[in-house]
Design a protein around this motif. Structure first.
Motif, PDB file in Angstrom:
ATOM      1  N   LYS A  73       2.731   4.733   7.376  1.00 15.11           N
ATOM      2  CA  LYS A  73       1.842   5.903   7.418  1.00 15.11           C
ATOM      3  C   LYS A  73       2.223   6.899   8.512  1.00 15.11           C
ATOM      4  O   LYS A  73       1.978   8.101   8.366  1.00 15.11           O
ATOM      5  CB  LYS A  73       0.384   5.470   7.564  1.00 15.11           C
ATOM      6  CG  LYS A  73       0.008   4.806   8.873  1.00 15.11           C
ATOM      7  CD  LYS A  73      -1.491   4.482   8.879  1.00 15.11           C
ATOM      8  CE  LYS A  73      -1.969   3.923  10.210  1.00 15.11           C
ATOM      9  NZ  LYS A  73      -1.468   2.553  10.434  1.00 15.11           N
ATOM     10  N   ASN A 127       0.107  -5.200   5.084  1.00 13.11           N
ATOM     11  CA  ASN A 127       0.131  -4.024   4.216  1.00 13.11           C
ATOM     12  C   ASN A 127       1.170  -3.048   4.748  1.00 13.11           C
ATOM     13  O   ASN A 127       1.071  -2.596   5.889  1.00 13.11           O
ATOM     14  CB  ASN A 127      -1.262  -3.384   4.217  1.00 13.11           C
ATOM     15  CG  ASN A 127      -1.345  -2.146   3.339  1.00 13.11           C
ATOM     16  OD1 ASN A 127      -0.347  -1.717   2.763  1.00 13.11           O
ATOM     17  ND2 ASN A 127      -2.530  -1.567   3.246  1.00 13.11           N
ATOM     18  N   THR A 164      -6.154   1.520  -2.086  1.00 19.01           N
ATOM     19  CA  THR A 164      -6.890   0.775  -1.055  1.00 19.01           C
ATOM     20  C   THR A 164      -7.841  -0.231  -1.696  1.00 19.01           C
ATOM     21  O   THR A 164      -7.929  -1.381  -1.260  1.00 19.01           O
ATOM     22  CB  THR A 164      -7.674   1.747  -0.146  1.00 19.01           C
ATOM     23  OG1 THR A 164      -6.751   2.636   0.485  1.00 19.01           O
ATOM     24  CG2 THR A 164      -8.443   0.988   0.920  1.00 19.01           C
ATOM     25  N   HIS A 165      -8.536   0.214  -2.729  1.00 18.19           N
ATOM     26  CA  HIS A 165      -9.435  -0.694  -3.452  1.00 18.19           C
ATOM     27  C   HIS A 165      -8.653  -1.868  -4.038  1.00 18.19           C
ATOM     28  O   HIS A 165      -9.058  -3.033  -3.914  1.00 18.19           O
ATOM     29  CB  HIS A 165     -10.160   0.069  -4.574  1.00 18.19           C
ATOM     30  CG  HIS A 165     -10.897  -0.823  -5.525  1.00 18.19           C
ATOM     31  ND1 HIS A 165     -12.072  -1.463  -5.190  1.00 18.19           N
ATOM     32  CD2 HIS A 165     -10.603  -1.211  -6.799  1.00 18.19           C
ATOM     33  CE1 HIS A 165     -12.482  -2.188  -6.213  1.00 18.19           C
ATOM     34  NE2 HIS A 165     -11.615  -2.068  -7.200  1.00 18.19           N
ATOM     35  N   TYR A 172       1.643  -0.064   4.263  1.00 23.79           N
ATOM     36  CA  TYR A 172       1.131   1.265   4.613  1.00 23.79           C
ATOM     37  C   TYR A 172       0.911   1.370   6.125  1.00 23.79           C
ATOM     38  O   TYR A 172       1.035   2.448   6.705  1.00 23.79           O
ATOM     39  CB  TYR A 172      -0.183   1.528   3.871  1.00 23.79           C
ATOM     40  CG  TYR A 172      -0.725   2.926   4.088  1.00 23.79           C
ATOM     41  CD1 TYR A 172      -0.115   4.037   3.493  1.00 23.79           C
ATOM     42  CD2 TYR A 172      -1.849   3.147   4.895  1.00 23.79           C
ATOM     43  CE1 TYR A 172      -0.605   5.309   3.694  1.00 23.79           C
ATOM     44  CE2 TYR A 172      -2.347   4.418   5.106  1.00 23.79           C
ATOM     45  CZ  TYR A 172      -1.727   5.500   4.496  1.00 23.79           C
ATOM     46  OH  TYR A 172      -2.208   6.771   4.705  1.00 23.79           O
ATOM     47  N   ASP A 173       0.621   0.230   6.756  1.00 22.18           N
ATOM     48  CA  ASP A 173       0.360   0.227   8.193  1.00 22.18           C
ATOM     49  C   ASP A 173       1.563   0.688   9.000  1.00 22.18           C
ATOM     50  O   ASP A 173       1.407   1.284  10.064  1.00 22.18           O
ATOM     51  CB  ASP A 173      -0.066  -1.173   8.657  1.00 22.18           C
ATOM     52  CG  ASP A 173      -1.426  -1.575   8.111  1.00 22.18           C
ATOM     53  OD1 ASP A 173      -2.200  -0.676   7.735  1.00 22.18           O
ATOM     54  OD2 ASP A 173      -1.703  -2.785   8.041  1.00 22.18           O
ATOM     55  N   GLY A 205       0.803  -1.212   0.000  1.00 12.76           N
ATOM     56  CA  GLY A 205       0.000   0.000   0.000  1.00 12.76           C
ATOM     57  C   GLY A 205       0.836   1.261   0.000  1.00 12.76           C
ATOM     58  O   GLY A 205       0.460   2.268  -0.605  1.00 12.76           O
ATOM     59  N   GLN A 233      -5.757  -3.095  -3.105  1.00 13.61           N
ATOM     60  CA  GLN A 233      -5.232  -3.968  -2.041  1.00 13.61           C
ATOM     61  C   GLN A 233      -6.289  -4.986  -1.609  1.00 13.61           C
ATOM     62  O   GLN A 233      -5.990  -6.180  -1.450  1.00 13.61           O
ATOM     63  CB  GLN A 233      -4.835  -3.142  -0.816  1.00 13.61           C
ATOM     64  CG  GLN A 233      -3.624  -2.256  -1.016  1.00 13.61           C
ATOM     65  CD  GLN A 233      -3.667  -1.068  -0.074  1.00 13.61           C
ATOM     66  OE1 GLN A 233      -4.240  -1.141   1.008  1.00 13.61           O
ATOM     67  NE2 GLN A 233      -3.087   0.031  -0.482  1.00 13.61           N
ATOM     68  N   ASN A 234      -7.517  -4.525  -1.432  1.00 13.12           N
ATOM     69  CA  ASN A 234      -8.587  -5.415  -0.992  1.00 13.12           C
ATOM     70  C   ASN A 234      -8.867  -6.498  -2.027  1.00 13.12           C
ATOM     71  O   ASN A 234      -9.129  -7.651  -1.676  1.00 13.12           O
ATOM     72  CB  ASN A 234      -9.857  -4.605  -0.706  1.00 13.12           C
ATOM     73  CG  ASN A 234      -9.713  -3.692   0.501  1.00 13.12           C
ATOM     74  OD1 ASN A 234      -8.922  -3.979   1.400  1.00 13.12           O
ATOM     75  ND2 ASN A 234     -10.440  -2.594   0.528  1.00 13.12           N
ATOM     76  N   GLU A 264      -4.581   7.309  -3.120  1.00 15.01           N
ATOM     77  CA  GLU A 264      -4.694   6.434  -1.949  1.00 15.01           C
ATOM     78  C   GLU A 264      -5.978   5.614  -2.023  1.00 15.01           C
ATOM     79  O   GLU A 264      -6.000   4.428  -1.662  1.00 15.01           O
ATOM     80  CB  GLU A 264      -4.669   7.279  -0.670  1.00 15.01           C
ATOM     81  CG  GLU A 264      -4.613   6.454   0.604  1.00 15.01           C
ATOM     82  CD  GLU A 264      -4.461   7.320   1.850  1.00 15.01           C
ATOM     83  OE1 GLU A 264      -4.911   6.871   2.925  1.00 15.01           O
ATOM     84  OE2 GLU A 264      -3.901   8.426   1.747  1.00 15.01           O
ATOM     85  N   GLU A 265      -7.055   6.239  -2.513  1.00 16.83           N
ATOM     86  CA  GLU A 265      -8.345   5.546  -2.622  1.00 16.83           C
ATOM     87  C   GLU A 265      -8.250   4.376  -3.611  1.00 16.83           C
ATOM     88  O   GLU A 265      -8.736   3.268  -3.327  1.00 16.83           O
ATOM     89  CB  GLU A 265      -9.418   6.531  -3.090  1.00 16.83           C
ATOM     90  CG  GLU A 265     -10.800   5.919  -3.189  1.00 16.83           C
ATOM     91  CD  GLU A 265     -11.841   6.912  -3.701  1.00 16.83           C
ATOM     92  OE1 GLU A 265     -13.020   6.532  -3.767  1.00 16.83           O
ATOM     93  OE2 GLU A 265     -11.454   8.049  -4.056  1.00 16.83           O
TER      94      GLU A 265
END
Length: 425
Positions: free
Chosen positions: A126, A120, A94-95, A122-123, A70, A97-98, A90-91
């Motif tokens: 961030k 991920n 995120t989509h 990004y966790d 991410g 990644q899911n 970012e949106e």
């Protein structure tokens, strides 16, 4: 426990391996990871090489970790790229990644002693400040070291931004984070990732005094030298909305013999003995495409479902004339259109269909003379038994009320290989 490295070697899936890797794995359960770039909402068949590495890793008794990038997806890996990537929002990431997580769950077991895990990056990135990252991480790798990496050297002539130049630091920190928090001792990936992976092993050594390992797979190409994973229409995706199960099945079925022998080792879980038996059988009757069919069955069933595989087989038989009207009627609209993609399509209204007096008129004048140039030509071929509608041979010119496929289509077959799709609006 199975010997993971030996398993990969006979399958032709090892390119580079850091000394001590095999010994580490033979000592007991080891956590290892592979990163996936979420720049699209679906993985492609090209990603399947790395997915299968994780599958074999888990089957050998080890713990697979799939990292969805991410954070690094916002930067873009310069490896194998001749120009800067377009950065995604970012949106969108995120989509994506899911979607990737959902696809990985079809291959890996997420329960048990060596349960797979998806993380991920990004966790952990961030909340990392730019100054904090430079101070705590950046100082541990020299610019000289970073510039010696092949992925960077290839881009120096055309230019590389600081953003992409920093990518190996970010991926290296991923390895450090997973080493500290998930006890990951092995990172795996394609051979173009060797520089990024070893940047991580170096950070583990310098910042933690620890020992971490690396293993890469060969970059897969086809026997004709072209890139694996693409067709004339572009990427082959795992998402059925982006590549239909029928097209997915056909991609594997149409593999050249040399490619199929390589692919069945990489993309299936068949044993060495099973594969060698298939190869012997294939040699006695290559035209039956035994290896290709076995490959296509296993991978289509795993990525989609057994029902999707059966539908794809049925659809293939329709195209080559070995099917019934019932088979044709059983296809959903997406599969029907997928099978007959590129076939001339003629639009007619329900009124025209209802008012056209004969089959001869329907296949000539009523459809704009696309199928037959004249009524005489249509009549001659019908009389000779060369015309079928919805897989039923036409035996006279008299009008018949055909059941529309999906309530809107008629499939006309002219001769053995010429198809036309009538769409009734």
């Amino acid at each position: 426990m199975k010997n993971f490295v030996e398993e990969l070697k006979w399958r032709g899936m090892v390119h580079d391996i850091m000394p001590g890797t095999e010994e580490l794995l033979n000592k007991g359960i080891t956590a290892g990871y592979i990163g996936f770039d979420p720049t699209a909402s679906s993985l492609t068949v090209g990603n399947l090489v790395q997915v299968m590495i994780l599958v074999h890793f888990q089957n050998a008794g080890h713990k697979p970790v799939a990292l969805v990038g991410g954070a690094t997806g916002m930067i873009g890996d310069p490896s194998g790229k001749s120009e800067e990537r377009k950065l995604l929002s970012e949106e969108t990431l995120t989509h994506n990644q899911n979607c990737v997580k959902k696809q990985l769950s079809k291959f890996l077991a997420f329960t048990g002693d060596n349960a797979a895990e998806v993380v991920n990056n990004y966790d952990w990135f961030k909340d990392f400040s730019f100054i904090g990252f430079l101070r705590d991480v950046g100082k541990h790798l020299t610019v000289n070291y970073m510039m010696s990496k092949e992925s960077v050297k290839k881009r120096l002539e055309t230019g590389i931004s600081f953003t992409e130049f920093s990518y190996q630091l970010l991926q290296g920190y991923d390895y450090l984070h997973l080493y500290k928090n998930k006890n990951c001792r092995l990172q795996m990936g394609g051979s173009d990732q060797w520089g990024n992976i070893t940047a991580g092993t170096e950070l583990v050594r310098r910042m933690e005094g620890g020992e971490a390992f690396a293993l890469t797979t060969p970059l897969l190409t086809k026997a004709d030298g072209t890139k694996f994973g693409k067709s004339e229409g572009g990427n082959i995706w795992l998402d059925p909305a982006m590549t239909s199960p029928y097209k997915f099945y056909q991609f594997w079925l149409n593999s050249a013999d040399d490619d199929a022998k390589k692919f069945i080792r990489i993309f299936t879980l068949k044993t060495k003995e099973e594969i060698e038996a298939l190869e012997k059988e294939h040699e006695t009757a290559p035209h039956l495409r035994i290896i290709q069919k076995a490959l296509a069955e296993e991978i289509t069933t795993r990525v989609h479902s057994k029902d999707d595989y059966m539908t794809a087989v049925k659809a293939s038989e329709i195209l080559f004339g070995k099917s019934t009207t019932e088979d044709l009627e059983s296809l959903d609209e997406d599969t029907l259109l997928s099978v007959f993609e590129g076939v001339p399509q003629v639009d007619i209204t329900k009124d025209v269909l209802a008012e056209t007096p004969t089959i001869t008129d329907l296949l000539s004048v009523a459809t704009g003379n696309v199928i037959f140039a004249s009524k005489g030509e249509a009549r001659k071929m019908i009389t000779g038994g060369g015309v079928s509608i919805n897989k039923v041979k036409i035996e006279s010119e008299q009008r018949i009320d055909y059941k529309l496929l999906q309530n809107k289509y008629l499939l006309v077959q002219k001769g053995k290989k010429n198809y036309f799709l009538l769409k009734v609006n």
